[in-house]
Design an enzyme around this catalytic site. Structure first.
Site, short mmCIF file in Angstrom:
data_model
loop_
_atom_site.label_atom_id
_atom_site.label_comp_id
_atom_site.label_asym_id
_atom_site.label_seq_id
_atom_site.Cartn_x
_atom_site.Cartn_y
_atom_site.Cartn_z
N ASP A 254 0.83 -1.19 0.00
CA ASP A 254 0.00 0.00 0.00
C ASP A 254 0.88 1.25 0.00
OD1 ASP A 254 -2.22 -1.56 0.05
OD2 ASP A 254 -2.67 -1.27 2.17
N LYS B 145 -3.80 3.01 -3.16
CA LYS B 145 -4.89 3.83 -3.69
C LYS B 145 -4.77 5.21 -3.05
CE LYS B 145 -7.83 -0.28 -3.68
NZ LYS B 145 -7.08 -1.10 -2.73
N MET C 222 -11.31 5.94 7.54
CA MET C 222 -11.51 6.70 6.30
C MET C 222 -12.62 7.75 6.45
SD MET C 222 -11.05 3.47 3.68
CE MET C 222 -11.75 2.26 4.82
#
Length: 485
Positions: free
Chosen positions: A255, A277, A396
Site C-alpha cells: 500500500d 490507492k 476513512m
C-alpha cells in the site's frame, strides 16, 4: 585448569550421553535443573550429596537417578564421562574440578567459568534441532538474551521440519550421494513452502511436497500469495511471522501508506511494487476500482510464475483491507495463500493516543466502521451507532467528518460527546486532536487533518487528555477555535 574466560575460543560440541555415566555433585535446585537436562539426553545420572531436595529425592525414589550420600569423594568419579559441580560451597566445587582434571574427565562448575573445562551453553530447542549459544563464560547474560531472541524467532515449525528431515535422512542420503547435490537439495527445501505447510498444520501436504522434491518432479517452484498486515506504521508493531515472511518474499505489493521503516524489513533483492490507492483524486471511485483490479492481476501474474508474493497492507488485511476479495480471486485461480494478521488501526491508534476503546464506566461495546462504503447508496445504521455508552472507531472518515457529525447528532447522540482524531497513529508524526461531536468537522478543517487518520467518538475519547503517553499532548478544541479566529 582452563584459560581465562574469553582468552581463547571454545570448541563447540554436542555430547552423546545416552547410557553414559554423568556425576552431579550437589542436591539442590541448581543440581535439579542440570539433572533434568541430563536425563532428557539419556544420561545415566549419579548424584552425590549429603542431602537432597524433594524434587531430586523423587527422581531417586523412582529409580531414575542413583544417589551417593555423603561429602565428595573422588571415587564418585569412577566410570564417569562428565561431572557437574552444582554445590554452593566453592571449596567443594574446586575439589571436584581438580579431581576431574587429574582423571581427564570433563567438568562443568556451575557459574564458575575458570574452574570449568566444559561450559553448558544457552540453548534453543525445537525438537531434534538445537541451537547452542556461548559467550565463552565472559557474558552469560548476553548469551541468554540472544537465546530469548531466537526463542521468539524460531517457531515450532522448525521442530516439525527437523523431525521430517530426520525421518527421511537415509532416503535423502541415498538420493543425493554427492555432498554438493545434497546441500543444493536442502536449500530447495528451505526455500520451499514446506515450513509454511507444517506451520499451518498441513503435515501430509508437507510430506508430499518433500517427496516431490526428492523425486525431482517439482521442476517449477509453486507460487503463492501471503497477505500480511503491516500494522499502523510503527515497524516495531510487525508480528514475528510478518518479519519472517518479508524475508522470504520475491515480490511485495504494498500500500502507498506502508512506510520505509516497514519496507526496510523486506528481503533486499525482492521486487517492490507500490499499488496504493490515493484518496481524494478525481473520479476516485473508478481509480480505486482500477487499482484493485491491477492488484488482482499482479498477484496472479507473479504467483503463476512461481514466485512468493507478499501483499503488504496497512493495518490488518481483514479489517477494511479488502483481503477477503483478494483471497476469493486467488482461490478461484487455485493459487495457494496464507494470511498473517496485523495490528489494525483501531487498536493501535487508540493505544498510542492513550484512549481505551472499552471502559467499564464509559463504554461497554465497540463499533469498528468505515465512512467509505461500496457505491450502492447504502448508509450505516446511524440509529444504532448513535446510542450512548459505546465507542465508534471510524476508518476513512476525514473527508466525511462533517457528515458523520451531523448524522450522529440527528439520530440522538449529544453534541457534547467527546471525539478524538488520531492522525498518523503510532508514527513519529502522530497528532491527536480532541473536541466534541459538534466540532468534528471544524477540527478536521482547522488542523488540516490528512489521511491516514482514525476518528474516535465516545466518552473514552476524553481520556486522551490525561492518558496520552506517545508524542505530543492532544490538541484541545480550544486550540482549534483560537487558530480559526
Amino acid at each position: 585448569m582452563s584459560a581465562t574466560p574469553g582468552s581463547t575460543p571454545l570448541f563447540p560440541l554436542f555430547l552423546h550421553l545416552r547410557g553414559r555415566r554423568v556425576l552431579v555433585v550437589g542436591g539442590g535446585l541448581v543440581a535439579r535443573r542440570k539433572i533434568a537436562a541430563l536425563l532428557d539426553a539419556g544420561a545415566n545420572v549419579r548424584v552425590g550429596a549429603p542431602e537432597l531436595i524433594d524434587a531430586v529425592q523423587t527422581l531417586v525414589d523412582a529409580g531414575r537417578v542413583e544417589h551417593v550420600r555423603g561429602t565428595f569423594d573422588t571415587a564418585w568419579l569412577d566410570d564417569a564421562w562428565l561431572v557437574v559441580a552444582a554445590t554452593d560451597d566453592a571449596s567443594v566445587n574446586r575439589a571436584v574440578a581438580d579431581a576431574a582434571e587429574a582423571r581427564r574427565i570433563w567438568a562443568n562448575v556451575v557459574d564458575d567459568a575458570e574452574l570449568s573445562s566444559v561450559q553448558v551453553p544457552a540453548r534453543v530447542e525445537r525438537g531434534p534441532l538445537q541451537v547452542a549459544i556461548s559467550s565463552g563464560g565472559g557474558a552469560p547474560m548476553l548469551a541468554r538474551h540472544l537465546r530469548e531472541t531466537l526463542e521468539a524467532q524460531l517457531d515450532e515449525s522448525w521442530s516439525s521440519l527437523a523431525t521430517l528431515l530426520t525421518r527421511y535422512r537415509r532416503v535423502i542420503r541415498a538420493r543425493f550421494a554427492d555432498v554438493g547435490a545434497r546441500r543444493a537439495f536442502f536449500e530447495r527445501v528451505i526455500a520451499s513452502d514446506i515450513g509454511d505447510l507444517l506451520r499451518a498444520g498441513r503435515d501430509r501436504d508437507a510430506r508430499d511436497r518433500l517427496r516431490a522434491l526428492l523425486a525431482d518432479t517439482a521442476t517449477q517452484r509453486r507460487g503463492r500469495v501471503i497477505l500480511v498486515g503491516a500494522g499502523p506504521g510503527d515497524a516495531g508493531l510487525l508480528t514475528l511471522r510478518a518479519l519472517r515472511v518479508l524475508s522470504q518474499a520475491d515480490v511485495v505489493l504494498h500500500d502507498h501508506l506502508v512506510g520505509d521503516d516497514v519496507l526496510s524489513r523486506v528481503r533486499r533483492d525482492a521486487e517492490l511494487i507500490d499499488v496504493g490507492k490515493h484518496a481524494g483524486a478525481a473520479n476516485a471511485s473508478m481509480a480505486h476500482h482500477d487499482t484493485q483490479a491491477r492488484i488482482h492481476a499482479l498477484m496472479l501474474e507473479h504467483a503463476k510464475a512461481g514466485r512468493t508474493v507478499v501483499r503488504l497492507k496497512g493495518g490488518d488485511p481483514f479489517v477494511f483491507g479488502r483481503g477477503g476479495e483478494e483471497l476469493e480471486v486467488l482461490a478461484s485461480h487455485g493459487i495457494d495463500f496464507e494470511v498473517v494478521p496485523g495490528i489494525t488501526a483501531a487498536l493501535a491508534c487508540a493505544a498510542y493516543a492513550g484512549i481505551p476503546l472499552t471502559h467499564r464506566e464509559h463504554a461497554q461495546s465497540l463499533h469498528v466502521v468505515t465512512a467509505h462504503a461500496k457505491d450502492d447508496g447504502n448508509e450505516p445504521d446511524w440509529a444504532a451507532l448513535a446510542k450512548p455508552r459505546q465507542t465508534l472507531a471510524i476508518y476513512m472518515g476525514v473527508a466525511a467528518a462533517s457528515r458523520i457529525s451531523a448524522r450522529l447528532i440527528a439520530h440522538g447522540l449529544t453534541v457534547s460527546t467527546p471525539v478524538a482524531i488520531v492522525e498518523n497513529g503510532s508514527r513519529p508524526t502522530q497528532r491527536v486532536v480532541t473536541g466534541t461531536l459538534d466540532s468534528l468537522g471544524s477540527l478536521v478543517d482547522t488542523h488540516a487533518v490528512q489521511s491516514p487518520a482514525l476518528l474516535i467518538v465516545g466518552e473514552v475519547a476524553a481520556l486522551a487528555t490525561t492518558l496520552h503517553w506517545f508524542g505530543a499532548p492532544p490538541l484541545p478544541r480550544e486550540h482549534a477555535l483560537q487558530a480559526a479566529a
